[in-house]
Design an enzyme around this catalytic site. Structure first.
Site, PDB file in Angstrom:
ATOM      1  N   ALA A  27       0.723  -1.169  -0.322  1.00  0.00           N
ATOM      2  CA  ALA A  27       0.139  -0.115  -0.203  1.00  0.00           C
ATOM      3  C   ALA A  27       0.914   1.173   0.101  1.00  0.00           C
ATOM      4  O   ALA A  27       0.594   2.085  -0.777  1.00  0.00           O
ATOM      5  CB  ALA A  27      -1.057   0.093   1.462  1.00  0.00           C
ATOM      6  N   ASP A  28       1.767   1.264   0.904  1.00  0.00           N
ATOM      7  CA  ASP A  28       2.881   2.333   0.931  1.00  0.00           C
ATOM      8  C   ASP A  28       3.532   2.645  -0.572  1.00  0.00           C
ATOM      9  O   ASP A  28       3.711   3.769  -0.997  1.00  0.00           O
ATOM     10  CB  ASP A  28       3.603   2.443   2.023  1.00  0.00           C
ATOM     11  CG  ASP A  28       3.012   2.744   3.356  1.00  0.00           C
ATOM     12  OD1 ASP A  28       2.322   3.593   3.267  1.00  0.00           O
ATOM     13  OD2 ASP A  28       3.632   2.167   4.511  1.00  0.00           O
ATOM     14  N   LEU A  29       4.059   1.569  -0.844  1.00  0.00           N
ATOM     15  CA  LEU A  29       5.260   1.546  -1.855  1.00  0.00           C
ATOM     16  C   LEU A  29       4.109   1.941  -3.110  1.00  0.00           C
ATOM     17  O   LEU A  29       4.538   2.541  -4.208  1.00  0.00           O
ATOM     18  CB  LEU A  29       6.019   0.381  -2.280  1.00  0.00           C
ATOM     19  CG  LEU A  29       6.809   0.073  -1.106  1.00  0.00           C
ATOM     20  CD1 LEU A  29       7.527  -1.331  -1.066  1.00  0.00           C
ATOM     21  CD2 LEU A  29       7.661   1.223  -0.576  1.00  0.00           C
TER      22      LEU A  29
ATOM     23  N   GLY B 283       3.146   5.467  -3.381  1.00  0.00           N
ATOM     24  CA  GLY B 283       4.443   6.213  -3.675  1.00  0.00           C
ATOM     25  C   GLY B 283       4.603   6.130  -5.178  1.00  0.00           C
ATOM     26  O   GLY B 283       4.793   7.238  -5.715  1.00  0.00           O
TER      27      GLY B 283
END
Length: 392
Positions: A181-183, A186
Site C-alpha cells: 500500500a505504501d510503496l 508512492g
C-alpha cells in the site's frame, strides 16, 4: 599532412529530471519513496522538516546506526536536501511561500484538511505559483466516508482486500510481506507528478493530484477483481498459487521448494516431459488449464510426489534446461549477498554518509540508456542544507 582535429565531444546529458524542483513535505514511507524515485532521476528534492526532530522515521523507526538517524530513514531519503521550517509560525510559512515561488512540485502526505489548516492548501499555493503541481498522498483520499481515517499500510491492505487473499487457504489473515500500500501509493504518485509536470510545462498551468494507500492497493488487485466480476464469488487465499493458471506456484522438493510457471499448454507439456510424468498429459482432470485449476490440490499432490525425489537445485536445472520457467525461493541474505544476477546488474549501491560511513542501499530498477538514475548524495542530516537553500 597535419593531423586531423579530434571529433567534437558532446557534453554529458543532464539527468532525466534536471530542472524539476520538488518541495517534499512528506515523511515515513509512501511520500519519501515517491520523492526518492524522483530524486534518483535527477529532481532537486528539498525535504522540508520540522526543526525539532524532522521526519519521524529519523528517530523512531527500525534499526539505528552510529548516529541518530535510523537505517529506515537512510533507505528512503537519498539524493535529497534537508531544510528545517516551523510551518506553524508566520516566519516559517513565509519562508516556505518563497520556496514555492520557484518550485515545480509540492508533495505532502498529511491527513485531508491538515494542509489547508496550515495555510498550505492547493488554492493558496497555486495562487503563489500558477504552474505548480501539488500532490497529496493520504490513507483513503480527500472524499468519501473513510477520508478522515488514519492511513497505515496494514489497514489499507486489510480494507482493500489484500489480506483476504494472502497466505495459505483456511489460514489466519496475512498481510503482504512487502508494504504494497505504501510503496504502491508512492509509485502511483510519482507517475502522477511526472504527468502533471509535463502538462504544466506545456500549458503553464499547474494542478492538484492525489492518490491514497487504499486506492493504490485496490488498483493493484487486477486478477482478484477480475475473478470476482467473472464468477460472482470473492477470491480466496491460494498460498503461492496463481488464480488464473495452474501449475504456477511453489512446490515442495527433497530439500525445500521450487517455483514453477507452467502457465500455458506448451509449458505444461514441457513440464510433464521434463519430470517424467507424461501420464499426466492424458489425465482428464488435467487436460486443460480450467481443469487443472479445478483440481489444483490433486495436481499439486501428483507433482510433489515426483519433486520430492530431488533437490531444489537439481529441479531448477532440469526445468530451465527444458524451457520451463523455474527458480528457487531465496531469503534476503542469499539475494543481497550471494546472488550473481544482483551483482551483475549492480543492484546494490553504496553511499558515503558523514555519520554512518559506507551504507548499502538497493539501487534504482529504472535503467535509462542516456540519463540513468544515480545516487549523487547521501540522505541529509536534519537541516543540513538550511544555508544552501534558505541563505545564511
Amino acid at each position: 599532412m597535419p593531423p586531423s582535429s579530434p571529433p567534437p565531444t558532446e557534453p554529458p546529458p543532464a539527468d532525466a529530471l534536471t530542472g524539476m524542483t520538488v518541495l517534499d513535505l512528506t515523511q515515513v514511507m509512501a511520500g519519501p519513496f515517491c520523492t526518492m524515485v524522483l530524486a534518483d532521476l535527477g529532481a532537486d528534492v528539498i525535504k522540508v522538516e520540522n526543526p525539532t526532530d524532522g521526519d519521524q522515521t529519523r528517530r523512531s523507526w527500525g534499526i539505528s546506526g552510529k548516529g541518530e538517524d535510523s537505517r529506515a530513514f537512510l533507505s528512503l531519503n537519498r539524493n535529497k536536501r534537508s531544510v528545517t521550517l516551523d510551518l506553524k509560525t508566520t516566519e516559517g510559512l513565509d519562508t516556505f511561500y518563497r520556496l514555492v515561488e520557484t518550485a515545480d512540485v509540492v508533495i505532502e502526505n498529511w491527513r485531508p484538511g491538515v494542509a489547508e489548516r496550515l495555510g498550505l492548501g492547493f488554492d493558496t499555493l497555486i495562487g503563489i505559483n500558477p504552474r505548480l503541481v501539488v500532490a497529496s498522498i493520504s490513507g483513503f483520499g480527500t472524499t468519501g466516508p473513510y477520508a478522515t481515517r488514519p492511513g497505515y499500510d496494514l489497514i489499507a491492505q486489510a480494507m482493500a482486500g489484500v489480506m483476504s487473499i494472502t497466505g495459505e487457504p483456511d489460514g489466519r489473515p496475512v498481510k503482504s510481506g512487502l508494504p504494497v500500500a505504501d510503496l504502491g501509493a508512492g509509485l502511483f504518485c510519482a507517475v502522477g507528478v511526472l504527468a502533471a509536470w509535463n502538462s504544466s510545462k506545456e500549458t503553464g498551468r499547474g494542478q492538484y493530484l492525489e492518490t491514497s494507500l487504499f486506492e493504490a492497493t485496490l488498483a493493484l488487485s487486477v486478477w482478484e477483481s477480475t475473478e470476482f466480476w467473472t464468477t460472482g464469488s470473492a477470491p480466496l487465499a491460494l498460498g503461492s498459487a496463481n488464480r488464473m493458471s495452474a501449475p504456477y506456484q511453489a512446490l515442495a522438493t527433497k530439500d525445500g521448494y521450487v517455483t514453477i510457471g507452467a502457465n500455458n499448454e506448451r509449458l505444461w507439456r514441457r513440464l510433464c516431459t521434463a519430470i517424467g510424468r507424461e501420464n499426466l498429459l492424458d489425465d482428464p482432470r488435467f487436460v486443460d488449464n480450467p481443469s487443472r485449476m479445478t483440481h489444483r490440490a490433486l495436481l499439486v499432490s501428483e507433482l510433489e510426489a515426483t519433486f520430492a525425489d530431488r533437490t531444489t537445485a537439481d529441479w531448477v536445472e532440469v526445468l530451465l534446461g527444458a524451457g520451463v520457467p523455474a527458480g528457487p525461493i531465496q531469503d534476503y541474505r542469499q539475494v543481497l549477498e550471494d546472488d550473481p544476477h544482483v551483482k551483475e546488474r549492480d543492484m546494490i549501491k553504496f553511499m558515503d554518509h558523514p555519520v554512518e560511513g559506507r551504507v548499502e542501499v538497493i539501487g534504482s530498477p529504472l535503467r535509462l540508456s542516456r540519463t540513468p538514475a544515480s545516487i549523487r548524495r547521501p540522505p541529509p542530516l536534519l537541516g543540513e542544507h538550511n544555508d544552501e537553500v534558505l541563505g545564511p
